[in-house]
Design a protein around this motif. Structure first.
Motif, PDB file in Angstrom:
ATOM      1  N   ASP A 127       6.008  -8.265   4.690  1.00  0.00           N
ATOM      2  CA  ASP A 127       6.859  -7.224   4.142  1.00  0.00           C
ATOM      3  C   ASP A 127       5.998  -6.006   3.796  1.00  0.00           C
ATOM      4  OD1 ASP A 127       5.491  -8.044   1.899  1.00  0.00           O
ATOM      5  OD2 ASP A 127       7.247  -8.745   0.800  1.00  0.00           O
ATOM      6  N   ALA A 128       6.551  -5.077   3.001  1.00  0.00           N
ATOM      7  CA  ALA A 128       5.829  -3.863   2.596  1.00  0.00           C
ATOM      8  C   ALA A 128       5.257  -3.133   3.813  1.00  0.00           C
ATOM      9  CB  ALA A 128       4.726  -4.204   1.598  1.00  0.00           C
TER      10      ALA A 128
ATOM     11  N   PHE B  50      -5.744   9.209   0.249  1.00  0.00           N
ATOM     12  CA  PHE B  50      -5.757   8.614  -1.085  1.00  0.00           C
ATOM     13  C   PHE B  50      -4.863   7.382  -1.045  1.00  0.00           C
ATOM     14  CE2 PHE B  50      -4.920   7.827  -5.451  1.00  0.00           C
ATOM     15  CZ  PHE B  50      -5.932   8.419  -6.188  1.00  0.00           C
ATOM     16  N   TRP B  51      -5.437   6.216  -1.385  1.00  0.00           N
ATOM     17  CA  TRP B  51      -4.762   4.934  -1.237  1.00  0.00           C
ATOM     18  C   TRP B  51      -4.443   4.320  -2.596  1.00  0.00           C
ATOM     19  CZ3 TRP B  51      -4.012   3.179   3.831  1.00  0.00           C
ATOM     20  CH2 TRP B  51      -4.742   3.852   4.818  1.00  0.00           C
ATOM     21  N   LEU B  52      -3.283   3.671  -2.675  1.00  0.00           N
ATOM     22  CA  LEU B  52      -2.897   2.895  -3.851  1.00  0.00           C
ATOM     23  C   LEU B  52      -2.373   1.538  -3.389  1.00  0.00           C
ATOM     24  CD1 LEU B  52      -0.874   5.320  -6.164  1.00  0.00           C
ATOM     25  CD2 LEU B  52      -3.140   4.380  -6.596  1.00  0.00           C
ATOM     26  N   TRP B  53      -2.724   0.508  -4.122  1.00  0.00           N
ATOM     27  CA  TRP B  53      -2.200  -0.833  -3.839  1.00  0.00           C
ATOM     28  C   TRP B  53      -1.532  -1.403  -5.074  1.00  0.00           C
ATOM     29  CZ3 TRP B  53      -6.962   0.841  -2.142  1.00  0.00           C
ATOM     30  CH2 TRP B  53      -7.179   0.823  -0.752  1.00  0.00           C
TER      31      TRP B  53
ATOM     32  N   VAL C 172       0.813  -1.212   0.000  1.00  0.00           N
ATOM     33  CA  VAL C 172       0.000   0.000   0.000  1.00  0.00           C
ATOM     34  C   VAL C 172       0.851   1.269   0.000  1.00  0.00           C
ATOM     35  CG1 VAL C 172      -0.185   0.214   2.520  1.00  0.00           C
ATOM     36  CG2 VAL C 172      -2.055   1.039   1.052  1.00  0.00           C
ATOM     37  N   GLN C 173       0.302   2.304  -0.652  1.00  0.00           N
ATOM     38  CA  GLN C 173       0.814   3.670  -0.599  1.00  0.00           C
ATOM     39  C   GLN C 173      -0.348   4.557  -0.149  1.00  0.00           C
ATOM     40  OE1 GLN C 173       3.892   5.283  -2.020  1.00  0.00           O
ATOM     41  NE2 GLN C 173       4.768   3.246  -1.721  1.00  0.00           N
TER      42      GLN C 173
ATOM     43  N   LEU D 239       4.198   7.836  -3.691  1.00  0.00           N
ATOM     44  CA  LEU D 239       3.010   8.680  -3.817  1.00  0.00           C
ATOM     45  C   LEU D 239       3.135   9.930  -2.948  1.00  0.00           C
ATOM     46  CD1 LEU D 239       0.042   8.808  -4.951  1.00  0.00           C
ATOM     47  CD2 LEU D 239      -0.657   7.773  -2.776  1.00  0.00           C
ATOM     48  N   VAL D 240       2.945  11.123  -3.559  1.00  0.00           N
ATOM     49  CA  VAL D 240       3.027  12.373  -2.812  1.00  0.00           C
ATOM     50  C   VAL D 240       2.000  13.376  -3.323  1.00  0.00           C
ATOM     51  CG1 VAL D 240       5.468  12.215  -2.187  1.00  0.00           C
ATOM     52  CG2 VAL D 240       4.831  13.265  -4.343  1.00  0.00           C
TER      53      VAL D 240
END
Length: 336
Positions: A287-288, A22-25, A12-13, A88-89
């Motif tokens: 991990d991650a 705001f999420w990203l996988w 995840v980010q 992600l920023v």
């Protein structure tokens, strides 16, 4: 109740954008098809103060979905292969307009065929704004970003933890989309020291180990010599955040044995020395790792971090390739 058709998600980010999380996988397993969404999935959520759940109860994700209700790919285009998104920023330009940008890399048959910087568009998909050549190996957003106002020059920058934060760039849209604005922490022969510069790639732990062996740096100059009870630790993934309760920077990271650790430092770029174990995952892989400081409670005394669980010796339904969030009370005497 199967939001976005999602069965499992990993890597995840998260960044704050337009007042929301705001999420990203990365890879996303879907109920509708045996092949998951391998081009990134996205969602938004509200903070507790603006109507979202308390993190002890979970996170209510509002997924970006296609006409069938499944998570849609987050990078625009129909080229073959999978897509990885990181770094992600949210950043403003010189006119004060907020932008959400990310580093992307597209892989086909196990090889990277394209990478660059993309920006979120009107259709909730990222669109390419800078395609980078293979000679750009570090001059872009990466890992987990943390915003810092440096005490020495008072410049506001983003540092990128991968796990160590040895790449940085001024926190402006113009700088972040220009590879020449990035700096890395590396050895400088002319100065006989490790410095921030723009020519060499960031030093690794292997680099520092070599500098120590050759007596090029002193013990006081070591930055990455993490250990616990005398045993050396090498991070595999992690993130760095400022903690108001400890009044220090904290790194939460994983090691190859799937243990999760916490270390402290007076500066975002180190030095990092002693670490204490937060969690272990016998029979599974973890991990991650990333900490979500937007969920901090009690002035940072209570924090939350997440790791991706995957099957090792044990195969556990609903856990393979999925995320687990942990809550930590930093006043626990075991952390001393």
């Amino acid at each position: 109740n199967l939001a976005g058709g999602v069965l499992a998600q990993s890597d995840v980010q998260m960044a704050m954008f337009q007042g929301k999380c705001f999420w990203l996988w990365g890879s996303t397993q879907r109920a509708a098809h045996p092949i998951g969404n391998l081009r990134g999935a996205g969602a938004t959520s509200d903070l507790t103060a603006t109507g979202g759940l308390d993190p002890t109860q979970g996170i209510h994700f509002n997924y970006f979905v296609d006409d069938r209700g499944d998570t849609m790919p987050m990078l625009a285009g129909k080229e073959p292969g999978s897509v990885r998104l990181d770094g992600l920023v949210s950043v403003k330009d010189s006119a004060g307009v907020e932008h959400l940008i990310v580093h992307y890399q597209r892989e086909d048959q196990g090889k990277r065929v394209e990478h660059g910087i993309a920006e979120i568009g009107a259709e909730h998909q990222f669109e390419r704004i800078t395609v980078l050549g293979e000679d750009y190996t570090w001059q872009f957003p990466q890992g987990h970003a943390v915003r810092v106002t440096d005490e020495k020059d008072k410049v506001e920058r983003y540092y990128f933890a991968t796990s160590f934060a040895h790449v940085r760039v001024p926190a402006t849209y113009e700088a972040m989309t220009s590879p020449g604005s990035y700096e890395a922490l590396a050895w400088d022969d002319s100065k006989g020291a490790v410095v921030w510069q723009q020519l060499q790639p960031p030093m690794t732990k292997a680099d520092e180990d070599r500098y120590i062996t050759k007596k090029m740096i002193t013990e006081k100059e070591e930055r990455m010599q993490l250990s616990s009870a005398g045993a050396e630790l090498t991070p595999c993934s992690g993130s760095i955040r400022w903690n108001a309760f400890l009044k220090q920077w904290i790194m939460i990271f994983s090691t190859e044995d799937s243990a999760i650790w916490l270390a402290r430092s007076p500066a975002v770029d180190g030095p990092w020395h002693k670490a204490v174990q937060l969690a272990t995952h016998e029979g599974h892989k973890a991990d991650a790792v990333v900490q979500f400081d937007v969920f901090d409670q009690e002035q940072g005394k209570v924090i939350y971090f997440q790791t991706t669980i995957s099957a090792g010796e044990l195969k556990t339904p609903r856990y393979d390739g999925n995320a687990m969030m942990y809550r930590v009370d930093l006043s626990d005497p075991r952390l001393k």
